[in-house]
Enzyme design. Structure first.
Site, mmCIF file in Angstrom:
data_model
loop_
_atom_site.group_PDB
_atom_site.id
_atom_site.type_symbol
_atom_site.label_atom_id
_atom_site.label_comp_id
_atom_site.label_asym_id
_atom_site.label_seq_id
_atom_site.Cartn_x
_atom_site.Cartn_y
_atom_site.Cartn_z
ATOM 1 N N GLU A 93 0.808 -1.218 0.000
ATOM 2 C CA GLU A 93 0.000 0.000 0.000
ATOM 3 C C GLU A 93 0.841 1.269 0.000
ATOM 4 O O GLU A 93 0.542 2.230 -0.718
ATOM 5 C CB GLU A 93 -0.926 0.020 1.218
ATOM 6 C CG GLU A 93 -2.035 -1.028 1.182
ATOM 7 C CD GLU A 93 -1.591 -2.414 1.606
ATOM 8 O OE1 GLU A 93 -0.417 -2.583 1.989
ATOM 9 O OE2 GLU A 93 -2.417 -3.337 1.548
ATOM 10 N N ASP B 88 -9.055 0.284 6.103
ATOM 11 C CA ASP B 88 -8.153 -0.197 7.155
ATOM 12 C C ASP B 88 -6.703 -0.330 6.646
ATOM 13 O O ASP B 88 -5.758 -0.089 7.380
ATOM 14 C CB ASP B 88 -8.606 -1.570 7.668
ATOM 15 C CG ASP B 88 -10.088 -1.619 7.950
ATOM 16 O OD1 ASP B 88 -10.467 -1.722 9.112
ATOM 17 O OD2 ASP B 88 -10.885 -1.544 6.980
ATOM 18 N N PHE B 89 -6.569 -0.751 5.395
ATOM 19 C CA PHE B 89 -5.226 -0.997 4.863
ATOM 20 C C PHE B 89 -4.533 0.306 4.457
ATOM 21 O O PHE B 89 -3.343 0.323 4.172
ATOM 22 C CB PHE B 89 -5.267 -1.940 3.647
ATOM 23 C CG PHE B 89 -6.078 -3.195 3.855
ATOM 24 C CD1 PHE B 89 -6.276 -3.713 5.119
ATOM 25 C CD2 PHE B 89 -6.639 -3.861 2.766
ATOM 26 C CE1 PHE B 89 -7.034 -4.869 5.312
ATOM 27 C CE2 PHE B 89 -7.387 -5.013 2.943
ATOM 28 C CZ PHE B 89 -7.590 -5.519 4.215
ATOM 29 N N HIS C 86 -10.967 -4.786 9.993
ATOM 30 C CA HIS C 86 -11.683 -4.925 8.727
ATOM 31 C C HIS C 86 -13.052 -4.259 8.798
ATOM 32 O O HIS C 86 -14.035 -4.799 8.315
ATOM 33 C CB HIS C 86 -11.868 -6.403 8.365
ATOM 34 C CG HIS C 86 -10.644 -7.050 7.775
ATOM 35 N ND1 HIS C 86 -9.521 -7.285 8.505
ATOM 36 C CD2 HIS C 86 -10.374 -7.496 6.528
ATOM 37 C CE1 HIS C 86 -8.608 -7.869 7.730
ATOM 38 N NE2 HIS C 86 -9.104 -8.007 6.526
HETATM 39 C C1 TPP Z 1 -2.301 -4.343 4.715
HETATM 40 C C2 TPP Z 1 -3.240 -5.299 4.100
HETATM 41 N N1 TPP Z 1 -3.415 -5.263 2.776
HETATM 42 C C3 TPP Z 1 -4.269 -6.120 2.202
HETATM 43 C C4 TPP Z 1 -4.962 -7.016 2.946
HETATM 44 C C5 TPP Z 1 -5.937 -7.983 2.304
HETATM 45 N N2 TPP Z 1 -5.407 -9.324 2.410
HETATM 46 C C6 TPP Z 1 -5.812 -10.153 3.373
HETATM 47 S S1 TPP Z 1 -5.010 -11.595 3.331
HETATM 48 C C7 TPP Z 1 -4.164 -11.154 1.958
HETATM 49 C C8 TPP Z 1 -3.253 -12.116 1.306
HETATM 50 C C9 TPP Z 1 -1.989 -12.245 1.967
HETATM 51 O O1 TPP Z 1 -1.301 -13.264 1.333
HETATM 52 P P1 TPP Z 1 -0.238 -14.082 2.118
HETATM 53 O O2 TPP Z 1 0.546 -13.161 2.975
HETATM 54 O O3 TPP Z 1 0.504 -14.878 1.130
HETATM 55 O O4 TPP Z 1 -1.095 -15.005 3.086
HETATM 56 P P2 TPP Z 1 -2.071 -16.202 2.705
HETATM 57 O O5 TPP Z 1 -3.431 -15.625 2.612
HETATM 58 O O6 TPP Z 1 -1.634 -16.794 1.430
HETATM 59 O O7 TPP Z 1 -1.979 -17.128 3.850
HETATM 60 C C10 TPP Z 1 -4.484 -9.872 1.582
HETATM 61 C C11 TPP Z 1 -3.898 -9.182 0.436
HETATM 62 C C12 TPP Z 1 -4.767 -7.002 4.326
HETATM 63 N N3 TPP Z 1 -5.420 -7.825 5.143
HETATM 64 N N4 TPP Z 1 -3.882 -6.149 4.878
#
Ligand code: TPP
Ligand code: MG
Lengths: 336, 323
Positions: free
Chosen positions: B60, B85-86, B129
């Site tokens: 972000e 939130d992000f 969230h």
């Molecule tokens: C700062 C932020 N940006 C975006 C999100 C939305 N989001 C939630 S889980 C996720 C994927 C993260 O991928 P990874 O770290 O590989 O974890 P996985 O879900 O594969 O276990 C995203 C982008 C978030 N929760 N927080």
């Protein structure tokens, strides 16, 4: 992903007592069975809060947490159930949390993404991607100031390595030789995006080199490989040799969030999912233990029965628990 | 007139802006996903390609900064955050860089940037969230902030945001995505800085932001049945704020309830309340009432969400307490 389908060998069992092997098997089975159950409960609308299921990744949490002491700290993410269970969190309190009950580990305020068990060294899980990586650096910093021999673990996904704070954390931990292990669970995806669409060099372990930190890529679906690699890294950290980055190659079977399989959306192929399901971390361990006579059929049945009872008890506890009183919404903003 | 949903209206606004102006591009997490930002970006990748519809790593701070930079180089980026939130990760680029730039350099170089922040709450998603952060951003000089509550405004304010020569934070709310309403097919604008009277009335003014404007309209209809004639103002822009419209209404009714589904302390409701008492204190016939979130993080359990998020019934209670 060849390195994730090599057979488990006797070589990896060296030095691990049989009781520990059984414990590893039981923990993995517990995570699997809890998650399958939760998937079912979501489908039946018993559980409402968004759940990011850990099915397929059980070997990582289990291998790492089995190598830790109770007092060592582990930080988790939105995909939190596996880490919580592996570190010894109570399934009862977790289930009650998912059911939004006041008896839950976060009094029903956190839901699936925010489970905690401070007494077994899980200060919390954050749903902000990469949010807990620097927190784990911080607990490692505290341990090093207190000289209490504690070790911190940051669990995070491949997606978290897109964030700047990941690099800042690695740098600082390496600079100060902090007792922390960075566990990247590379399941190839961040929500809908494959790692190749996000990073030109998807070899996350190599990112450690620029900070003069050891970085190792391992088969995250081979629990004994994870256990051995984690044990070495933890020993180094305890002995003041500084941090390690472990990239554990693995795969989440279900969609990013919720119980669906996520194969019909054009995001990933059926073949890919099937390949990984075929390389199931639990099945691989079970077959190995049976073949080597480390686990007997009767022991296996006994473990499965025990786990099943624990889960049923937990669900019953959750369902019988009261919801938080409405006044609870105002409580605990500050500690008084 | 043709009806579109709020989500479709955003989608059409994005499409038309990108067709109209080659310097407009879309960047952010989930802009190529079928579900990440609802259906608001469906079809954009196919029409404009991945050079102008850029799905991004989970970065972000860096990505928002890149959008600010692209704006400095003459582009009109729309940087999307699937949840407010992000956006905390992008706070520095928004507050220290985008918002300050024009002023700090003596008006030499401006930042024509749209930052789209989505509010997505409810469903036991808990504290990280659920957040509606309009007040935090409205606090920052140099940043305009808009919050449409109808499909018509969703499109019109989006177009105004993209055409504006300044950084504009455009906040849309997923609780409104399915709401249907009249949306002209052509390109049109809704002026930034202008509120609108949704219901005319004489007994009390209900001033609302975003989704609460929808709840306020429901509340007004119920109040009418009980003989209370409420005027509903959908303020639409938080900065600049349509002070004239607010004052005109309160001069008429003498009573004000402000509904903003965000934290009460130092929030928009506090700001509007202060402005009214500072400027037209003599017109007030009763204390100003605020319908906001309690000053606590969002809880997960549905039972707690039920008391946490304000609804039409809370507005009605507030109105009745001063009538
Ligand atoms: C700062 C932020 N940006 C975006 C999100 C939305 N989001 C939630 S889980 C996720 C994927 C993260 O991928 P990874 O770290 O590989 O974890 P996985 O879900 O594969 O276990 C995203 C982008 C978030 N929760 N927080
Ligand atoms: Mg991932």
């Amino acid at each position: 992903m060849k390195q994730c389908s090599n057979p488990i060998t006797m070589e990896l069992v060296k030095g691990i007592p049989t009781t520990v092997l059984w414990k590893i098997y039981m923990t993995m089975l517990k995570i699997r069975m809890v998650e399958e159950k939760i998937a079912d409960l979501i489908t039946r609308k018993e559980i409402i809060c968004p759940c990011h299921l850990y099915i397929g990744q059980e070997a990582v949490a289990t291998g790492v947490c089995t190598a830790l002491e109770n007092n060592d700290y582990v930080f988790s993410t939105h995909r939190s159930h596996g880490h919580y269970i592996a570190k010894g969190g109570s399934i009862k309190l977790m289930m009650a949390e998912l059911y939004g009950r006041v008896t839950g580990c976060s009094r029903g305020r956190g839901g699936s993404m925010h489970i905690t068990s401070p007494l077994v060294g899980l200060p919390g899980s954050s749903a902000i991607v990469a949010g807990t990586i620097p927190l784990a650096v911080g607990t490692a910093l505290a341990f090093s100031i207190k000289k209490n021999g504690g070790v911190s673990v940051a669990f995070f996904g491949d997606g978290a390595t897109d964030e700047g704070v990941f690099y800042e954390s690695l740098n600082f931990a390496a600079l100060k030789k902090l007792p922390i292990i960075f566990i990247c669970e590379n399941n190839l995806y961040s929500t809908h995006m494959h790692i190749s669409a996000r990073q030109l060099n998807g070899n996350i372990y190599k990112k450690a080199q620029i900070f003069k930190m050891p970085g190792i890529q391992i088969d995250g679906n081979n629990v004994l490989e994870v256990f051995q690699a984690a044990s070495e890294a933890i020993e180094d950290a305890r002995n003041g040799k500084g941090p390690t980055l472990l990239e554990c190659m693995t795969y989440r079977w279900r969609g990013h969030v919720g119980p669906n399989w996520d194969i019909d959306k054009g995001l990933r192929s059926k073949e890919e999912v099937e390949w990984w399901v075929d390389n199931c971390p639990l099945k691989r361990l079970e077959e190995f233990l049976l073949k080597e006579n480390i686990l007997s059929e009767s022991k296996k049945k006994q473990i499965s029965k025990q786990v099943n009872e624990e889960i049923e008890e937990a669900i019953e506890f959750a369902k019988e628990s009261p919801f938080p009183d409405k006044s609870e919404v105002l409580n605990d903003v500050f500690k008084s | 007139m043709r009806k579109l949903s709020y989500a479709q209206a955003i989608n059409e606004g994005l499409k038309q802006m990108m067709r109209e102006d080659k310097s407009v591009f879309l960047i952010g997490q989930g802009v190529t996903s079928p579900w990440y930002v609802g259906t608001t970006t469906v079809g954009l990748l196919d029409e404009f390609g991945d050079e102008r519809v850029i799905d991004t790593p989970v970065s972000e701070n860096g990505i928002t900064g890149a959008a600010v930079g692209a704006a400095l180089a003459g582009m009109r980026p729309i940087v999307t955050h699937p949840r407010m939130d992000f956006m905390y990760y992008a706070m520095d680029q928004i507050a220290n860089h985008a918002a300050n730039w024009y002023y700090m350099f003596g008006g030499k170089i401006n930042v024509p940037l749209t930052i789209r922040g989505i509010i997505n709450r409810g469903g036991e998603q808990a504290a990280q969230h659920s957040q509606a952060l309009q007040a935090i951003f409205t606090h920052i000089p140099g940043l305009k902030v808009v919050m449409p509550s109808t499909p018509y405004d969703a499109k019109g304010l989006l177009i105004s945001s993209v055409q504006d020569d300044n950084p504009v934070l455009y906040i849309d709310d997923r609780w409104l995505y399915e709401l249907k309403g009249d949306v002209p097919e052509e390109i049109y604008t809704v002026p930034i800085g202008r509120g609108v009277v949704r219901e005319a009335g004489k007994d009390v003014t209900i001033l609302a932001t975003s989704y609460m404007a929808y709840e306020a309209t429901k509340a007004a209809a119920r109040l009418k049945k009980e003989g209370i004639d409420a005027e509903v103002i959908d303020i639409r822009s938080l900065k600049p704020l349509d002070e004239a419209l607010i004052f005109e209404s309160v001069r008429k009714t003498g009573k004000l309830v402000i509904a903003d589904a965000a934290w009460k302390t130092c929030g928009m409701a506090a700001e509007v309340s202060a402005l009214v008492s500072e400027n037209i204190f003599e017109c007030l016939k009763a204390p100003i009432k605020r319908v906001c979130l309690p000053d606590t993080p969002a809880p997960a359990s549905s039972v707690l969400e039920e008391v946490y998020f304000p609804k039409d019934k809370d507005i009605i209670l507030a109105v009745k307490s001063i009538i």
